[in-house]
Design a protein around this motif. Structure first.
Motif, PDB file in Angstrom:
ATOM      1  N   VAL A   1       0.871  -1.120  -0.105  1.00 48.76           N
ATOM      2  CA  VAL A   1      -0.078   0.039   0.112  1.00 48.76           C
ATOM      3  C   VAL A   1       1.019   1.335   0.094  1.00 48.76           C
ATOM      4  O   VAL A   1       0.745   2.354  -0.550  1.00 48.76           O
ATOM      5  N   GLY A   2       1.305   1.100   0.726  1.00 49.78           N
ATOM      6  CA  GLY A   2       2.868   2.322   0.690  1.00 49.78           C
ATOM      7  C   GLY A   2       3.316   2.501  -0.490  1.00 49.78           C
ATOM      8  O   GLY A   2       3.587   3.877  -1.046  1.00 49.78           O
ATOM      9  N   SER A   3       4.287   1.423  -0.808  1.00 48.77           N
ATOM     10  CA  SER A   3       4.716   1.304  -2.337  1.00 48.77           C
ATOM     11  C   SER A   3       3.799   1.541  -3.173  1.00 48.77           C
ATOM     12  O   SER A   3       3.964   3.149  -4.072  1.00 48.77           O
TER      13      SER A   3
ATOM     14  N   LEU B   1      -9.241   3.049  -7.143  1.00 43.85           N
ATOM     15  CA  LEU B   1      -9.656   2.912  -5.431  1.00 43.85           C
ATOM     16  C   LEU B   1     -10.849   1.753  -5.231  1.00 43.85           C
ATOM     17  O   LEU B   1     -10.834   0.823  -4.429  1.00 43.85           O
ATOM     18  N   GLY B   2     -11.593   1.518  -6.318  1.00 43.91           N
ATOM     19  CA  GLY B   2     -13.171   0.725  -6.163  1.00 43.91           C
ATOM     20  C   GLY B   2     -12.668  -0.808  -6.288  1.00 43.91           C
ATOM     21  O   GLY B   2     -12.950  -1.376  -5.501  1.00 43.91           O
ATOM     22  N   ALA B   3     -12.045  -1.122  -7.167  1.00 45.70           N
ATOM     23  CA  ALA B   3     -10.843  -2.244  -7.458  1.00 45.70           C
ATOM     24  C   ALA B   3     -10.249  -2.577  -6.323  1.00 45.70           C
ATOM     25  O   ALA B   3     -10.168  -3.904  -5.769  1.00 45.70           O
ATOM     26  N   VAL B   4      -9.368  -1.526  -5.301  1.00 43.39           N
ATOM     27  CA  VAL B   4      -8.604  -1.620  -4.256  1.00 43.39           C
ATOM     28  C   VAL B   4      -9.594  -2.415  -3.363  1.00 43.39           C
ATOM     29  O   VAL B   4      -9.544  -3.226  -2.615  1.00 43.39           O
TER      30      VAL B   4
ATOM     31  N   ALA C   1     -12.888  -3.376  -3.829  1.00 43.94           N
ATOM     32  CA  ALA C   1     -13.212  -5.029  -3.155  1.00 43.94           C
ATOM     33  C   ALA C   1     -12.679  -6.127  -3.545  1.00 43.94           C
ATOM     34  O   ALA C   1     -13.209  -7.075  -2.569  1.00 43.94           O
ATOM     35  N   SER C   2     -10.835  -5.857  -3.862  1.00 43.51           N
ATOM     36  CA  SER C   2     -10.297  -7.436  -3.464  1.00 43.51           C
ATOM     37  C   SER C   2     -10.476  -7.119  -1.753  1.00 43.51           C
ATOM     38  O   SER C   2     -10.453  -8.656  -1.369  1.00 43.51           O
ATOM     39  N   GLN C   3      -9.953  -6.543  -1.006  1.00 41.96           N
ATOM     40  CA  GLN C   3     -10.274  -5.998  -0.302  1.00 41.96           C
ATOM     41  C   GLN C   3     -11.700  -7.100   0.848  1.00 41.96           C
ATOM     42  O   GLN C   3     -11.257  -7.152   1.887  1.00 41.96           O
ATOM     43  N   ALA C   4     -12.262  -6.663   0.197  1.00 37.26           N
ATOM     44  CA  ALA C   4     -13.802  -6.595   0.659  1.00 37.26           C
ATOM     45  C   ALA C   4     -13.756  -7.920   0.688  1.00 37.26           C
ATOM     46  O   ALA C   4     -14.793  -9.238   1.826  1.00 37.26           O
ATOM     47  N   LEU C   5     -13.471  -8.033  -0.673  1.00 40.86           N
ATOM     48  CA  LEU C   5     -13.986 -10.156  -0.874  1.00 40.86           C
ATOM     49  C   LEU C   5     -13.608 -11.099  -1.282  1.00 40.86           C
ATOM     50  O   LEU C   5     -14.022 -12.121  -1.900  1.00 40.86           O
TER      51      LEU C   5
END
Length: 102
Positions: free
Chosen positions: A6-8, A45-48, A50-54
């Motif tokens: 995330v930082g990178s 942002l939506g893809a990140v 969604a990938s974290q939540a799902l």
């Protein structure tokens, strides 16, 4: 996704934004190009999110987080204030976990 990643990504994004200002100089992007860049940022942002939540351990997981996210999307669709969207997502996720949805 690790915090290092995330930082990178944040650092790369900042560097690319600075490079864009250096490359353009005093010139201004057209309204159409600005709108497209804005939509690209929103879709990433939506893809990140969604990938974290799902996902769990790289696999699709429909659990309490997914229910909370669906509730937040519904609240946003109804044009609720941002704080209300967060509260709806939190309450739905917590309620789902209380009743046993893992």
């Amino acid at each position: 996704m690790s915090w290092f990643l995330v930082g990178s990504l944040a650092a790369i994004s900042l560097a690319l934004r600075g490079a864009g200002h250096l490359a353009l100089g005093d010139r201004v992007l057209g309204a159409r190009a600005e709108r497209r860049l804005y939509l690209v940022a929103l879709s990433l942002l939506g893809a990140v999110i969604a990938s974290q939540a799902l996902t769990t351990e790289g696999a699709l997981a429909v659990d309490a987080r997914a229910l909370g996210m669906c509730a937040a999307v519904a609240a946003a669709f109804l044009r609720a204030p941002l704080l209300a969207i967060f509260l709806v997502a939190t309450v739905v996720t917590a309620s789902a976990r209380v009743i046993g949805v893992t």
